[in-house]
Design an enzyme around this catalytic site. Sequence first.
Site, PDB file in Angstrom:
ATOM      1  CD  GLU A 174      -2.892  -1.265   1.994  1.00 50.03           C
ATOM      2  OE1 GLU A 174      -2.977  -0.407   3.027  1.00 50.03           O
ATOM      3  OE2 GLU A 174      -3.850  -2.110   2.058  1.00 50.03           O
ATOM      4  CD  GLU A 323      -3.320  -6.096   3.181  1.00 47.57           C
ATOM      5  OE1 GLU A 323      -4.173  -5.537   3.933  1.00 47.57           O
ATOM      6  OE2 GLU A 323      -2.195  -5.782   3.251  1.00 47.57           O
TER       7      GLU A 323
HETATM    8  O1  AHR Z   1      -4.811  -5.955   7.261  1.00 49.56           O
HETATM    9  C1  AHR Z   1      -4.830  -5.028   7.861  1.00 49.56           C
HETATM   10  C2  AHR Z   1      -4.255  -3.598   7.274  1.00 49.56           C
HETATM   11  O2  AHR Z   1      -4.924  -2.938   6.046  1.00 49.56           O
HETATM   12  C3  AHR Z   1      -2.818  -3.776   6.530  1.00 49.56           C
HETATM   13  O3  AHR Z   1      -1.797  -3.825   7.325  1.00 49.56           O
HETATM   14  C4  AHR Z   1      -2.841  -2.989   5.609  1.00 49.56           C
HETATM   15  O4  AHR Z   1      -2.012  -3.264   4.331  1.00 49.56           O
HETATM   16  C5  AHR Z   1      -4.098  -2.698   5.130  1.00 49.56           C
HETATM   17  O5  AHR Z   1      -4.504  -1.130   5.067  1.00 49.56           O
END
Ligand code: AHR
Length: 518
Positions: A174, A323
Amino acid sequence: MNRVVIHRQEKTGYIKPELHGQFIEFLGTCIYDGIWVGEYSKIPNYRGLRKDFVDAMKELHPPVIRWPGGCFADIYHWRDGIGERENRPVTYNENFGTCCLDTNQFGTHEFMELCRLVDAKPWLNINMMTGTPAEMREWMEYCNREEKTSLAAERKENGGKEAFKVKYWGLGNEMWCGGGNATPECYADQYRQFASAIPAFYSNAGKDEEKIVKIASGPDGNKPKERVKWTQNLFRSFAEFRQPPLDALDLHFYNWNLEKAEETESLFDEEDWYRVIRNCFELEDVIREQYSLIAEGVAGYPEAENPICEENKKPECALMVGEWGNWHGSSFSSIPALYQQCTMRDALTTALTLDIFHRNCNYVELACVAQTANVLNSLFLTEGDKFLKTPNFDVFKMYKVHQGAEALKCDYSMEKVDAEQILYTFASTKEDEIYVNVINIDFHKEHHIEMVFDVDVCYKESMLIYSQNPRDCNTFDHPDRIRARRGDVPEEIQRGYRAVVPSASVNLYVFKEQIYAV
Ligand code: AHR
């Protein structure tokens, strides 16, 4: 009547097992408590890894596990997590309000041991914010070098006799936010430098399955304008001058539930139920959009001046979803950080999301649920020696049959309630079996469905995940309130079967193709 016609003869794509990946991070109690308790703990463990967790993970065949973050990856120094455990530095973990001392007991070797025990491939995410290309390169050398270098010798001394052969490497996480608030152009420049510093491991070079996969940080899937700009501008920057090595782009998409401050992950009304469920479908459009943007981006690379040179060939870049999961607003005030209960609502969105990946298996290469234990859309919850499997675990377990199967073409004619579809299905096949998922999102009512086939089939078995109250979840007092169980036998009809699908449930029907000897 709801009806799905399943075309056993029309396969639409291979379902890579990697679509069922997991993600663990130093956040809240995901790793410390959720996975690692230490070898001297009273909690039964395999060399420090909690036994109940490892045994349950084995049931899932997780194809890949991503670690150490997440945002945490961009401040993590891998050397803090190797060597004698008692000598490791103590750092402070402030990730998303985790706010506690970090003794670095779980590091590279402990992660590799977890992957070995559950037979998953490791995905390591390197630190691009406070780390350097040199630090990244040394981690890669430490993990993957088979030749007798000093770093390989250090790995051996620390217990890693064989090279770990890590295939998946994420370059930053990110980068538009926690990874440094970078613009795509700025990240593209950094990426060029880091990606070019990746060492070559010649023994792996020829074998595709052992090739290093270089994964760039993709966009914030939840920002419709920004995500387009991120991917377009990233590829435009890459197109400007010689292209850096790149194999995949890592898109993140959370199903945010922030609309009502008073709502929690397990206290919600019917309207909240439908809102959260319907919102998870957006990911399908985001996948299609990002896949096209990647294709356009790569197509925009200039023709090589010297086409004979291998590096000048136009690269292929896969789409990964590193994610995904439900993120309920109430988790921001949770202790431990980002801890969420998982109800039937989460089980349904987990099933619907996995089916999005299954349906889009030609567009998505790999996907990791966020996160495996104690954080957000978890499969496991722990508290000291207490341990439970959430209904999300059952969805992954029930859906395991789709790993390595072929997706099938389906034609639907579905009833609508208040102009909205209520039953959702997906089908795949492996050898002579056909697997049909049916998800009923109706809060109150059961529905009927006819499953019709273009070949002769016979019913083998069915499983369902259902609970009387859609707000139900598993608790430490009732850890098995919701468990996948055998479903009713559907009624045979012409060319197929008719089933009754309970309200708010996830169902899997297994059929066998009838092959007649002539
Ligand atoms: O999964 C929680 C957080 O969400 C992670 O650390 C980040 O990559 C995302 O913003």
